[in-house]
Design an enzyme around this catalytic site. Sequence first.
Site, PDB file in Angstrom:
ATOM      1  NE  ARG A 116      37.250 -29.053  16.818  1.00 30.55           N
ATOM      2  CZ  ARG A 116      37.017 -30.218  16.293  1.00 30.55           C
ATOM      3  NH1 ARG A 116      37.530 -31.092  17.149  1.00 30.55           N
ATOM      4  NH2 ARG A 116      36.259 -30.247  15.206  1.00 30.55           N
ATOM      5  CG  MET A 117      34.432 -22.892  16.259  1.00 35.73           C
ATOM      6  SD  MET A 117      35.524 -21.242  16.499  1.00 35.73           S
ATOM      7  CE  MET A 117      34.260 -20.318  15.652  1.00 35.73           C
TER       8      MET A 117
ATOM      9  CG  HIS B 146      41.498 -26.208   8.409  1.00 32.90           C
ATOM     10  ND1 HIS B 146      41.634 -25.270   7.477  1.00 32.90           N
ATOM     11  CD2 HIS B 146      40.945 -25.044   9.256  1.00 32.90           C
ATOM     12  CE1 HIS B 146      41.057 -24.403   7.248  1.00 32.90           C
ATOM     13  NE2 HIS B 146      40.683 -23.983   8.335  1.00 32.90           N
TER      14      HIS B 146
ATOM     15  CE  LYS C  92      37.546 -26.734   7.367  1.00 29.70           C
ATOM     16  NZ  LYS C  92      36.332 -26.413   7.987  1.00 29.70           N
TER      17      LYS C  92
HETATM   18  N1  LIG Z   1      33.088 -19.162  10.792  1.00 33.06           N
HETATM   19  C1  LIG Z   1      34.450 -19.369  11.580  1.00 33.06           C
HETATM   20  O1  LIG Z   1      35.057 -18.432  11.601  1.00 33.06           O
HETATM   21  C2  LIG Z   1      34.515 -20.741  11.845  1.00 33.06           C
HETATM   22  C3  LIG Z   1      33.785 -21.749  11.521  1.00 33.06           C
HETATM   23  N2  LIG Z   1      34.104 -23.016  11.925  1.00 33.06           N
HETATM   24  C4  LIG Z   1      33.096 -23.911  11.452  1.00 33.06           C
HETATM   25  O2  LIG Z   1      32.160 -24.175  12.533  1.00 33.06           O
HETATM   26  C5  LIG Z   1      31.801 -25.307  12.562  1.00 33.06           C
HETATM   27  C6  LIG Z   1      31.907 -26.326  13.766  1.00 33.06           C
HETATM   28  O3  LIG Z   1      33.366 -26.251  14.166  1.00 33.06           O
HETATM   29  P1  LIG Z   1      33.982 -26.947  15.226  1.00 33.06           P
HETATM   30  O4  LIG Z   1      33.426 -26.372  16.384  1.00 33.06           O
HETATM   31  O5  LIG Z   1      35.400 -27.039  15.126  1.00 33.06           O
HETATM   32  O6  LIG Z   1      33.379 -28.549  15.293  1.00 33.06           O
HETATM   33  P2  LIG Z   1      33.039 -29.545  16.557  1.00 33.06           P
HETATM   34  O7  LIG Z   1      32.977 -30.814  15.738  1.00 33.06           O
HETATM   35  O8  LIG Z   1      33.883 -29.230  17.633  1.00 33.06           O
HETATM   36  O9  LIG Z   1      31.643 -28.815  17.032  1.00 33.06           O
HETATM   37  C7  LIG Z   1      30.512 -29.207  16.141  1.00 33.06           C
HETATM   38  C8  LIG Z   1      29.256 -29.445  17.242  1.00 33.06           C
HETATM   39  O10 LIG Z   1      28.164 -29.438  16.702  1.00 33.06           O
HETATM   40  C9  LIG Z   1      27.132 -30.509  17.190  1.00 33.06           C
HETATM   41  N3  LIG Z   1      26.057 -30.723  16.493  1.00 33.06           N
HETATM   42  C10 LIG Z   1      26.291 -31.741  15.478  1.00 33.06           C
HETATM   43  N4  LIG Z   1      25.017 -31.748  14.723  1.00 33.06           N
HETATM   44  C11 LIG Z   1      24.182 -31.149  15.501  1.00 33.06           C
HETATM   45  C12 LIG Z   1      22.741 -31.033  15.473  1.00 33.06           C
HETATM   46  N5  LIG Z   1      21.849 -31.607  14.786  1.00 33.06           N
HETATM   47  N6  LIG Z   1      22.246 -30.246  16.233  1.00 33.06           N
HETATM   48  C13 LIG Z   1      23.036 -29.686  17.403  1.00 33.06           C
HETATM   49  N7  LIG Z   1      24.222 -29.713  17.414  1.00 33.06           N
HETATM   50  C14 LIG Z   1      24.721 -30.409  16.663  1.00 33.06           C
HETATM   51  C15 LIG Z   1      28.126 -31.351  17.625  1.00 33.06           C
HETATM   52  O11 LIG Z   1      27.598 -32.373  18.432  1.00 33.06           O
HETATM   53  C16 LIG Z   1      29.458 -30.839  18.153  1.00 33.06           C
HETATM   54  O12 LIG Z   1      29.460 -30.536  19.449  1.00 33.06           O
HETATM   55  C17 LIG Z   1      32.424 -26.088  11.309  1.00 33.06           C
HETATM   56  O13 LIG Z   1      31.650 -26.230  10.211  1.00 33.06           O
HETATM   57  C18 LIG Z   1      33.748 -25.314  11.118  1.00 33.06           C
HETATM   58  O14 LIG Z   1      34.035 -25.413   9.716  1.00 33.06           O
HETATM   59  C19 LIG Z   1      35.143 -23.257  12.757  1.00 33.06           C
HETATM   60  C20 LIG Z   1      35.883 -22.272  13.152  1.00 33.06           C
HETATM   61  C21 LIG Z   1      35.838 -21.089  12.719  1.00 33.06           C
HETATM   62  O1  LIG Z   2      36.691 -25.887  10.853  1.00 29.27           O
HETATM   63  C1  LIG Z   2      37.646 -25.012  11.217  1.00 29.27           C
HETATM   64  O2  LIG Z   2      38.115 -25.243  12.284  1.00 29.27           O
HETATM   65  C2  LIG Z   2      37.553 -23.903  10.482  1.00 29.27           C
HETATM   66  N1  LIG Z   2      36.517 -23.680   9.656  1.00 29.27           N
HETATM   67  C3  LIG Z   2      36.184 -22.515   8.921  1.00 29.27           C
HETATM   68  C4  LIG Z   2      36.396 -22.756   7.344  1.00 29.27           C
HETATM   69  O3  LIG Z   2      36.101 -23.975   6.963  1.00 29.27           O
HETATM   70  O4  LIG Z   2      37.142 -21.959   6.716  1.00 29.27           O
HETATM   71  C5  LIG Z   2      37.069 -21.497   9.515  1.00 29.27           C
HETATM   72  C6  LIG Z   2      38.560 -21.710  10.051  1.00 29.27           C
HETATM   73  O5  LIG Z   2      39.196 -21.926   8.798  1.00 29.27           O
HETATM   74  C7  LIG Z   2      38.257 -22.647  10.892  1.00 29.27           C
END
Ligand SMILES: NC(=O)C1=CN([C@@H]2O[C@H](COP(=O)(O)OP(=O)(O)OC[C@H]3O[C@@H](n4cnc5c(N)ncnc54)[C@H](O)[C@@H]3O)[C@@H](O)[C@H]2O)C=CC1
Ligand SMILES: O=C(O)C1=N[C@H](C(=O)O)C[C@H](O)C1
Length: 265
Positions: free
Chosen positions: A13-14, A154, A158
Amino acid sequence: MTIRIVIAGPRGRMGREAVALVQQTDHFELAAVIDRRYDGQNLAEIDGFSGVNAPIYTDAARCFAEVKPDVLIDLTTPEAGKRHTELALRYGVRPVVGTTGFTPEDIERLTKLAEEKEIGAIIAPNFAVGAVLMMKFARMAAKYFTDVEIIELHHDQKLDAPSGTALKTAQLIAEVRPSKKQGHPNEKETLAGARGAEYDGIPIHSVRLPGFVAHQEVIFGGNGQTLTIRHDSFDRRSFMSGVKLAVETVMHLHTLVYGLEHILE
Ligand SMILES: NC(=O)C1=CN([C@@H]2O[C@H](COP(=O)(O)OP(=O)(O)OC[C@H]3O[C@@H](n4cnc5c(N)ncnc54)[C@H](O)[C@@H]3O)[C@@H](O)[C@H]2O)C=CC1
Ligand SMILES: O=C(O)C1=N[C@H](C(=O)O)C[C@H](O)C1
């Protein structure tokens, strides 16, 4: 100067938003991606990425060795994120990590490695400017209100709980608030977990439901009053200006920065 970027987790998603950001930014170049699948293929061959030219690697070490990018953007899972961040630092690639689920010990270990390698790194539990302000405001309020609870809400896909943002918020509050046990001293849970998790005496409650993206309330209580600070991300585009800022900033750092609040002017 063009910044050559590798994105880990491009199909997530991200990750999808980050690919779009890099494509739309003139001085960014998508040098490669790290995925769990499709080794040796090109991202352009994958559904939804038509025209996005970037080689796919499943082996992060080989990617860093062959591509030699300037920056890694990691948006994967806690386990993969930690492994990629460490590898990136070892290969001289600056990590910008949005992945959550890093412990204080992980941050400490990676900070030492970044300093040893004299290379920049940013780990930001939340890239949304509004969320960073929410955390800052919560830290300010904690000087005046010592009783506080955090509720984070969330989407139900997640993996980690509590959220990285909730943990970071509690850490910022704990910097200025004397440790205390809140609630009634004889309080007893009749259903385990009813009072949530705890960080330094601050209860954290995690809600997971379809329909939510990323939301948090920090509720302070005092005599005859409460103060609620709330942030909502309704769309993952809310995180992208922070990702852009982090990529630009990490190029000039020589240590690890944990939290966007340290680089936001
Ligand atoms: N810092 C921020 O502002 C934000 C952080 N996040 C964090 O970002 C992370 C990802 O979130 P989403 O995109 O919602 O999750 P998601 O599940 O949609 O995407 C994660 C991706 O990582 C891939 N992946 C998993 N293991 C892998 C590996 N070994 N090598 C390469 N790719 C791999 C998966 O195939 C998947 O496409 C989470 O930890 C979430 O908490 C999410 C939103 C905002
Ligand atoms: O997994 C998410 O979606 C998000 N993860 C981050 C967190 O764990 O704080 C940032 C945001 O809240 C979205």
